[in-house]
Every structure is written in structure tokens, then in C-alpha cells.
Scaffold this motif. Structure first.
Motif, PDB file in Angstrom:
ATOM      1  N   VAL A 179       0.856  -1.291   0.136  1.00  0.00           N
ATOM      2  CA  VAL A 179      -0.208  -0.108   0.012  1.00  0.00           C
ATOM      3  C   VAL A 179       0.829   1.158  -0.014  1.00  0.00           C
ATOM      4  CG1 VAL A 179      -0.267   0.138   2.411  1.00  0.00           C
ATOM      5  CG2 VAL A 179      -2.009   1.103   1.354  1.00  0.00           C
ATOM      6  N   HIS A 180       2.165   1.275   0.554  1.00  0.00           N
ATOM      7  CA  HIS A 180       2.896   2.215   0.620  1.00  0.00           C
ATOM      8  C   HIS A 180       3.867   2.364  -0.645  1.00  0.00           C
ATOM      9  CE1 HIS A 180       1.451   3.460   4.519  1.00  0.00           C
ATOM     10  NE2 HIS A 180       1.897   2.317   4.981  1.00  0.00           N
ATOM     11  N   LYS A 181       3.648   1.489  -1.735  1.00  0.00           N
ATOM     12  CA  LYS A 181       4.869   1.243  -2.667  1.00  0.00           C
ATOM     13  C   LYS A 181       5.255   2.649  -3.435  1.00  0.00           C
ATOM     14  CE  LYS A 181       2.173  -0.306  -6.712  1.00  0.00           C
ATOM     15  NZ  LYS A 181       0.823   0.087  -6.118  1.00  0.00           N
TER      16      LYS A 181
ATOM     17  N   ASN B 181      -5.001  -0.639  20.205  1.00  0.00           N
ATOM     18  CA  ASN B 181      -3.573  -1.140  19.935  1.00  0.00           C
ATOM     19  C   ASN B 181      -2.983   0.322  19.436  1.00  0.00           C
ATOM     20  OD1 ASN B 181      -1.182  -2.480  19.395  1.00  0.00           O
ATOM     21  ND2 ASN B 181      -1.753  -2.580  17.535  1.00  0.00           N
ATOM     22  N   ARG B 182      -3.651   0.921  18.599  1.00  0.00           N
ATOM     23  CA  ARG B 182      -3.045   2.028  17.992  1.00  0.00           C
ATOM     24  C   ARG B 182      -2.841   3.268  18.990  1.00  0.00           C
ATOM     25  NH1 ARG B 182      -2.244   1.979  12.482  1.00  0.00           N
ATOM     26  NH2 ARG B 182      -2.324   4.015  12.390  1.00  0.00           N
ATOM     27  N   GLU B 183      -3.877   3.238  20.138  1.00  0.00           N
ATOM     28  CA  GLU B 183      -3.583   4.151  20.944  1.00  0.00           C
ATOM     29  C   GLU B 183      -2.372   3.723  21.724  1.00  0.00           C
ATOM     30  OE1 GLU B 183      -8.087   4.460  22.759  1.00  0.00           O
ATOM     31  OE2 GLU B 183      -6.727   4.459  24.537  1.00  0.00           O
TER      32      GLU B 183
ATOM     33  N   SER C 174      -2.297  -2.786  12.666  1.00  0.00           N
ATOM     34  CA  SER C 174      -3.564  -2.738  11.606  1.00  0.00           C
ATOM     35  C   SER C 174      -4.224  -1.470  11.724  1.00  0.00           C
ATOM     36  CB  SER C 174      -4.288  -3.890  11.521  1.00  0.00           C
ATOM     37  OG  SER C 174      -3.568  -5.083  11.546  1.00  0.00           O
ATOM     38  N   ASP C 175      -4.742  -0.996  10.824  1.00  0.00           N
ATOM     39  CA  ASP C 175      -5.516   0.230  11.150  1.00  0.00           C
ATOM     40  C   ASP C 175      -6.981   0.190  10.807  1.00  0.00           C
ATOM     41  OD1 ASP C 175      -5.633   0.157   8.362  1.00  0.00           O
ATOM     42  OD2 ASP C 175      -4.280   1.613   7.857  1.00  0.00           O
ATOM     43  N   ALA C 176      -7.606  -0.853  10.335  1.00  0.00           N
ATOM     44  CA  ALA C 176      -9.002  -1.078  10.022  1.00  0.00           C
ATOM     45  C   ALA C 176      -9.505  -2.457  10.092  1.00  0.00           C
ATOM     46  CB  ALA C 176      -9.358  -0.473   8.786  1.00  0.00           C
TER      47      ALA C 176
HETATM   48 MG    MG Z   1       0.090   2.151   8.605  1.00  0.00          MG
END
Ligand code: MG
Ligand code: ATP
Length: 137
Positions: A51-53, A84-86, A117-119
């Protein structure tokens, strides 16, 4: 009950921080339901971060993630993805809140100790990238 994929990155495994980072997860009510240490190939790191390519940091990021072993894990809990993101804190440790993993342990925006993971969709994909059904109970 929700699950999310977490990676303890090479800057943290190298400094023997796995236990301290896992304590932060457990203290926040996240249960470690699967965990293993692996060494990603460059191709595997490129696939995982596909996704970051097109981002300018893609080369640096993927080479770093393939440089040394990482610990990949599945965390479970109510609202595990957001929780987790917190606990991880902001991507750039300079912006991370007190008490977060990145505030305490990250070295830089690149070497920032953890991935999460973000979602829900990415969590399912990322868990399946590293773990088979047999490894998850
Ligand atoms: Mg990310
Ligand atoms: P992650 O996806 O690793 O949980 P994140 O969602 O907070 O972190 P993203 O924007 O998805 O951050 O970036 C993915 C990873 O790429 C970051 O964790 C970091 O290691 C690296 N990264 C992001 N921005 C930069 C940058 N400006 N320079 C170097 N590396 C970066």
C-alpha cells in the motif's frame, strides 16, 4: 471480539524490548493470542507494505523491516484495532503521547518499534498474511 495484527519491529527486537512492549499490550487489556519470531525477506516486506509502494520512504521502510527478525502477533480485545493504535502512539515518536510504546521506545519515524493494523479489513488481511487458521485459537 476484535483481533488485530501487530509487529514488533527490528529496532525493538534488537534491543530486547519484546517483553516490555508485550506488557504494555497486556496492561491495556489486549490478549496476545498468537506470536512468532520471523525474518522477512525483502520481497515479503515489499508485499506486506504494498500500500505504501509509491511513498518516498518505501525503500527505507522495507529494507528496515527485512534487516533483522521481527515478532508478529495477533492481539485480541474489545476494540482491539483502535486500542492497539492508542497504545502504540503516533507514527512519529516526537508526536506520541506520554506512556505510549512509541514515546517510550521508538528511535525515529522510521524505526518506530511497532506496527498495528488500521481497520477491520486490513487487520483480517494482515493476520492471514502471517498466520494460518491452525495457528489461531
Ligand atoms: Mg499504517
Ligand atoms: P504502521 O502502519 O507501521 O502501524 P502507521 O500506520 O502509524 O504505522 P503509516 O503511515 O502506515 O504509519 O506508515 C507505515 C510505516 O512507514 C510507519 O510506521 C513508519 O515506520 C514508516 N514511515 C512512515 N512515514 C515515514 C517517513 N516520513 N519516513 C520514514 N519512514 C516512515
Amino acid at each position: 471480539i476484535e483481533r488485530t495484527l501487530s509487529i514488533i519491529k527490528p529496532d525493538a527486537t534488537r534491543r530486547n524490548l519484546t517483553g516490555k512492549i508485550n506488557a504494555k499490550f497486556e496492561d491495556a487489556g489486549l490478549r496476545i493470542v498468537a506470536q512468532k519470531r520471523i525474518h522477512l525477506s525483502l520481497a515479503q516486506a515489499q508485499k506486506f507494505y504494498g500500500v505504501h509502494k509509491d511513498r518516498p520512504f518505501f525503500g527505507e521502510l522495507t529494507e528496515f523491516m527485512a534487516s533483522e527478525p521481527v515478532v508478529v502477533q495477533v492481539l485480541e480485545g474489545e476494540g482491539a484495532i483502535a486500542k492497539n493504535r492508542e497504545v502504540m502512539g503516533a507514527t512519529n515518536p516526537a508526536n506520541a503521547d506520554e506512556g505510549t510504546i512509541r514515546k517510550e521506545f521508538a528511535l525515529s519515524v522510521g524505526e518506530n518499534s511497532v506496527h498495528g493494523s488500521d481497520a477491520p479489513e486490513t487487520a483480517a488481511e494482515e493476520i492471514a498474511f502471517f498466520f494460518s487458521g491452525l495457528e489461531l485459537v
